[in-house]
Design an enzyme around this catalytic site. Structure first.
Site, PDB file in Angstrom:
ATOM      1  N   PHE A 136      17.810   3.438 -11.657  1.00  0.00           N
ATOM      2  CA  PHE A 136      18.712   4.389 -11.004  1.00  0.00           C
ATOM      3  C   PHE A 136      19.353   3.714  -9.800  1.00  0.00           C
ATOM      4  O   PHE A 136      18.814   2.752  -9.242  1.00  0.00           O
ATOM      5  CB  PHE A 136      17.915   5.623 -10.542  1.00  0.00           C
ATOM      6  CG  PHE A 136      18.331   6.904 -11.225  1.00  0.00           C
ATOM      7  CD1 PHE A 136      18.396   6.997 -12.602  1.00  0.00           C
ATOM      8  CD2 PHE A 136      18.641   8.033 -10.482  1.00  0.00           C
ATOM      9  CE1 PHE A 136      18.744   8.177 -13.225  1.00  0.00           C
ATOM     10  CE2 PHE A 136      19.001   9.219 -11.093  1.00  0.00           C
ATOM     11  CZ  PHE A 136      19.058   9.294 -12.467  1.00  0.00           C
ATOM     12  N   GLN A 249      26.244  15.264  -0.150  1.00  0.00           N
ATOM     13  CA  GLN A 249      26.365  14.288  -1.230  1.00  0.00           C
ATOM     14  C   GLN A 249      27.275  14.814  -2.333  1.00  0.00           C
ATOM     15  O   GLN A 249      27.043  15.892  -2.884  1.00  0.00           O
ATOM     16  CB  GLN A 249      24.993  13.969  -1.828  1.00  0.00           C
ATOM     17  CG  GLN A 249      25.043  12.902  -2.911  1.00  0.00           C
ATOM     18  CD  GLN A 249      23.667  12.457  -3.357  1.00  0.00           C
ATOM     19  OE1 GLN A 249      23.075  13.047  -4.257  1.00  0.00           O
ATOM     20  NE2 GLN A 249      23.135  11.423  -2.716  1.00  0.00           N
ATOM     21  N   HIS A 251      28.057  13.970  -5.851  1.00  0.00           N
ATOM     22  CA  HIS A 251      27.561  13.170  -6.968  1.00  0.00           C
ATOM     23  C   HIS A 251      28.760  12.514  -7.637  1.00  0.00           C
ATOM     24  O   HIS A 251      29.776  13.165  -7.885  1.00  0.00           O
ATOM     25  CB  HIS A 251      26.810  14.058  -7.961  1.00  0.00           C
ATOM     26  CG  HIS A 251      25.979  13.308  -8.943  1.00  0.00           C
ATOM     27  ND1 HIS A 251      26.538  12.551  -9.954  1.00  0.00           N
ATOM     28  CD2 HIS A 251      24.630  13.183  -9.080  1.00  0.00           C
ATOM     29  CE1 HIS A 251      25.567  11.999 -10.665  1.00  0.00           C
ATOM     30  NE2 HIS A 251      24.407  12.370 -10.152  1.00  0.00           N
ATOM     31  N   LEU A 265      27.057  18.699 -13.789  1.00  0.00           N
ATOM     32  CA  LEU A 265      26.511  17.366 -13.557  1.00  0.00           C
ATOM     33  C   LEU A 265      26.436  16.516 -14.828  1.00  0.00           C
ATOM     34  O   LEU A 265      26.084  16.992 -15.898  1.00  0.00           O
ATOM     35  CB  LEU A 265      25.112  17.492 -12.967  1.00  0.00           C
ATOM     36  CG  LEU A 265      24.553  16.237 -12.299  1.00  0.00           C
ATOM     37  CD1 LEU A 265      25.352  15.889 -11.056  1.00  0.00           C
ATOM     38  CD2 LEU A 265      23.097  16.463 -11.913  1.00  0.00           C
ATOM     39  N   GLU A 268      22.922  10.549 -13.733  1.00  0.00           N
ATOM     40  CA  GLU A 268      23.002   9.126 -13.391  1.00  0.00           C
ATOM     41  C   GLU A 268      22.322   8.266 -14.453  1.00  0.00           C
ATOM     42  O   GLU A 268      22.556   7.062 -14.533  1.00  0.00           O
ATOM     43  CB  GLU A 268      22.339   8.914 -12.026  1.00  0.00           C
ATOM     44  CG  GLU A 268      22.661   7.613 -11.354  1.00  0.00           C
ATOM     45  CD  GLU A 268      22.285   7.634  -9.876  1.00  0.00           C
ATOM     46  OE1 GLU A 268      21.967   6.564  -9.342  1.00  0.00           O
ATOM     47  OE2 GLU A 268      22.320   8.717  -9.260  1.00  0.00           O
ATOM     48  N   ARG A 324      24.773   6.523  -4.520  1.00  0.00           N
ATOM     49  CA  ARG A 324      25.754   7.523  -4.934  1.00  0.00           C
ATOM     50  C   ARG A 324      26.962   7.619  -4.014  1.00  0.00           C
ATOM     51  O   ARG A 324      28.081   7.835  -4.479  1.00  0.00           O
ATOM     52  CB  ARG A 324      25.075   8.896  -5.041  1.00  0.00           C
ATOM     53  CG  ARG A 324      24.144   9.007  -6.229  1.00  0.00           C
ATOM     54  CD  ARG A 324      23.414  10.331  -6.226  1.00  0.00           C
ATOM     55  NE  ARG A 324      22.618  10.476  -7.444  1.00  0.00           N
ATOM     56  CZ  ARG A 324      21.806  11.489  -7.673  1.00  0.00           C
ATOM     57  NH1 ARG A 324      21.666  12.447  -6.777  1.00  0.00           N
ATOM     58  NH2 ARG A 324      21.120  11.564  -8.802  1.00  0.00           N
ATOM     59  N   HIS A 390      27.125  18.151  -4.698  1.00  0.00           N
ATOM     60  CA  HIS A 390      25.873  18.193  -5.446  1.00  0.00           C
ATOM     61  C   HIS A 390      24.654  18.522  -4.597  1.00  0.00           C
ATOM     62  O   HIS A 390      23.779  19.269  -5.019  1.00  0.00           O
ATOM     63  CB  HIS A 390      25.677  16.838  -6.121  1.00  0.00           C
ATOM     64  CG  HIS A 390      24.412  16.709  -6.921  1.00  0.00           C
ATOM     65  ND1 HIS A 390      24.093  17.569  -7.952  1.00  0.00           N
ATOM     66  CD2 HIS A 390      23.378  15.830  -6.829  1.00  0.00           C
ATOM     67  CE1 HIS A 390      22.921  17.215  -8.471  1.00  0.00           C
ATOM     68  NE2 HIS A 390      22.468  16.184  -7.801  1.00  0.00           N
ATOM     69  N   ARG A 425      20.987  10.535  -0.142  1.00  0.00           N
ATOM     70  CA  ARG A 425      19.772  10.575  -0.955  1.00  0.00           C
ATOM     71  C   ARG A 425      19.926   9.700  -2.189  1.00  0.00           C
ATOM     72  O   ARG A 425      20.944   9.758  -2.878  1.00  0.00           O
ATOM     73  CB  ARG A 425      19.475  12.013  -1.396  1.00  0.00           C
ATOM     74  CG  ARG A 425      18.290  12.111  -2.345  1.00  0.00           C
ATOM     75  CD  ARG A 425      17.988  13.539  -2.726  1.00  0.00           C
ATOM     76  NE  ARG A 425      19.020  14.164  -3.537  1.00  0.00           N
ATOM     77  CZ  ARG A 425      19.193  13.961  -4.835  1.00  0.00           C
ATOM     78  NH1 ARG A 425      18.418  13.097  -5.498  1.00  0.00           N
ATOM     79  NH2 ARG A 425      20.143  14.611  -5.496  1.00  0.00           N
TER      80      ARG A 425
END
Length: 628
Positions: A136, A249, A251, A265, A268, A324, A390, A425
């Site tokens: 990730f 954030q 995304h 969404l 990822e 991100r 997000h 994050r």
């Protein structure tokens, strides 16, 4: 499980309809992963515990964390350990994280994952039978324990089953509108049943907020209707403070077509399993956006990036797996430069990289999501995606070890708490965050309640009456504005003026518009009765959305730099000397009509942790003797 019955005297806004009362040691507001884990811990510590949730049990955004749970278990990379995870988390948050929270999170996450497995979670496995871990963005090693691309759903299933098995009382479709206090201590919570409108009071010396985020303040968001900043606002009004609210954030990959699913969404995991980003010209553009900060560990050629997926050559990761905030800004830049897709996004392509069998096995939810909602076969063609609001890194300021706020008896965990993630994050850290700190909060809340003995804070009848009057206020006006029109205008304003790229002029304008929305909200009216009245529900939610939106805009205006989830077009780079040493704290002003902003120095990191960020350790703490 707690039940309630509708009575015949609850028909109108004017009629109080009686008052339902319950007494507990610990009340958890929210039934996502954080709330469930906290409730389980409080129950196991001997506390009489209840969960109160706005929607249904298990209907939470934890299920959207599809990719996995970040934990340095070392199943695929034995070199991985908590020190590497700690360093990745701090660097991902651009060093604004509370170092103690990041440390506890990295150290305890593996044990929390194993605990889930003990409770029945079914993880994907490696060839030798260990829990499988995937790559990730922002993580040096593959460390996300996963269940296909449905990890959050499996976590919720497991925690929900555990909570029900333990017999924890659950109050579903019940919204908390106020926290009650006795002096400076929490004494309980006040709310109403969404079905009947009947009021309910929970008397409890410990309240844990686990209400999630703020996404419904924005027009394009992956969040659903529940995410109206309830916990943030409840904590503010109770006297607690918020931290890092400027950091929202976006995304990088949300669906952009069709309009009915815009913002939904796209995990990822698609990029973690080989997907690449292309603009309308077919160019794999992320190589043009690698920051100096990450150049030493990011591949700078297509060949090197492609080889990484096969043999992890030099451990230099593809630029699609940058944190991100970096990927979202790059996508936004390509769209603004006119190289976007027909529907205003860019392309995410895994079809040309992996076999249809691989995609359907590793990404079953994504395959069905696009097939059913957009009539796109992701095994044969690219997806159109774009940034979507997000997650909020900011939240209630808590003690890192116990999650207690500045208000005795009030705790916060999960997305509605702040400090753990700094300015950004990393993917996968949300699920391990809620497990680690949910457990800690539940144990601390139970211990605090037990320690009070017979001296429990009392609920004052006058406070309950005031909460009733406040909740019924929208019924008192006639001919006022519809709350839906105010919400729509607020969402558009936040999207346009406090979005992924910000300027002082736009932020100042947003604050002016928020003040105007407050005036409109004070005069909004609700028609009908308290039963089945979504307009009334939204009117109460709007109060929270407005104060939280003001927190975000005011903090974003004050922070004159770009860092993590906060990008200022007029201050394009980070300013470590001035802004890398402090957090912004928000509190409710004395009049209760707006918010005040304060600066607070970062907590000082111990020397034994600082060494992980020195040049000699930068390549990998795992390579040092102490990091083994």
């Amino acid at each position: 499980m707690a039940r309630h019955e509708m009575t015949g005297n609850e028909m109108s806004g004017e009629h109080s309809g009686g008052m339902e009362r319950h007494t507990y040691d610990v009340v958890v507001v929210g039934a996502g992963g954080a709330g469930l884990r906290a409730a389980i811990a409080a129950h196991d510590a001997g506390a009489r515990t209840a969960i109160v949730c706005k929607s249904l049990l298990g209907k939470a955004h934890t299920v959207m964390a599809e990719g996995g749970i970040a934990a340095a278990m070392g199943n695929r990379w034995p070199e991985d350990n908590w020190e590497v995870h700690f360093r990745d988390t701090m660097r991902g948050g651009k060093m604004l994280n509370n170092w103690r929270m990041a440390q506890l999170h990295a150290q305890e996450a593996p044990e929390r994952v194993m605990e889930l497995e003990d409770w029945g979670a079914l993880f994907d496995r490696t060839d030798d039978g260990l829990i499988s871990q995937r790559d990730f963005g922002g993580h040096r090693y593959a460390r996300l324990a996963h269940v296909g691309d449905r990890t959050g759903l499996e976590m919720i299933r497991t925690l929900q089953q555990r909570a029900v098995q333990l017999g924890i009382d659950v109050f579903m479709e019940c919204t908390v509108t106020d926290l009650l206090k006795d002096g400076d201590k929490v004494s309980g919570a006040f709310g109403y049943w969404r079905e009947t409108g009947r009021f309910v009071t929970f008397e409890a010396p410990s309240v844990i907020l686990a209400t999630g985020g703020i996404g419904k303040s924005f027009k394009v968001t992956s969040n659903s209707w529940e995410y109206t900043g309830d916990g943030h606002a409840l904590a503010l009004r109770a006297g607690a403070s918020l931290i890092n609210m400027e950091f929202v954030q976006f995304h990088p990959t949300g669906m952009v077509w069709p309009p009915s699913v815009k913002g939904l969404l796209v995990t990822e995991s698609v990029r973690g399993d080989g997907g690449i980003l292309k603009n309308s010209e077919g160019e794999r553009f992320m190589f043009d956006y690698i920051p100096e900060y990450f150049k030493s560990e990011t591949a700078d050629t297509v060949e090197e990036a492609d080889r990484w997926y096969d043999d992890k050559a030099n451990n230099r990761r593809p630029p699609e797996l940058l944190p991100r905030d970096e990927v979202a800004r790059a996508i936004n830049s390509e769209i603004k430069a006119g190289r976007g897709s027909p529907h205003g996004g860019i392309y995410l392509d895994i079809a040309s990289r992996r076999s249809p069998e691989f995609i359907r096995k590793r990404l079953p939810s994504m395959y069905h999501q696009f097939k059913e909602l957009a009539d796109v076969d992701i095994t044969a063609e690219p997806m159109e995606i774009g940034p979507t609001c997000h997650y909020v890194m900011g939240g209630v300021e808590v003690d890192p070890d116990t999650e207690v706020t500045a208000v005795p008896g009030l705790y916060a965990v999960g997305e509605c708490s702040g400090g753990m993630h700094g300015s950004n994050r990393l993917g996968g850290n949300s699920l391990s965050d809620l497990l680690v700190f949910g457990r800690r909060a539940g144990e601390a809340a139970a211990s605090y309640a037990a320690g009070l003995g017979g001296n429990r804070p009392a609920v004052a009848p006058a406070d309950v009456k005031a909460a009733e009057v406040s909740a019924l206020a929208p019924f008192e006006l006639e001919g006022g504005e519809n709350p839906y029109s105010i919400q729509g205008d607020l969402q558009q304003s936040m999207n346009d003026l406090v979005g992924i790229i910000r300027t002082a002029e736009e932020l100042e304008r947003s604050l002016e518009e928020i003040e105007a929305f407050k005036v409109r909200a004070a005069a909004m009216a609700v028609e009908g009765h308290r039963q089945y009245n979504p307009g009334w529900h939204l009117a109460l939610d709007l109060r929270n959305m407005l104060v939280v939106s003001e927190c975000i805009a005011k903090a974003a205006l004050a922070r004159q730099e770009s860092r993590g989830g906060h990008t200022r077009d007029d201050f394009p780079g980070p300013n470590d000397e001035e802004w890398g040493v402090k957090n912004l704290i928000v509190t409710l002003n004395d009049q209760g009509t707006g918010v005040d902003l304060h600066e607070k120095p970062l907590p000082v990191m111990p020397d034994e942790l600082k060494r992980y960020f020195e040049p000699a350790a930068a390549e990998s703490p795992a390579d040092s003797k102490e990091g083994k």
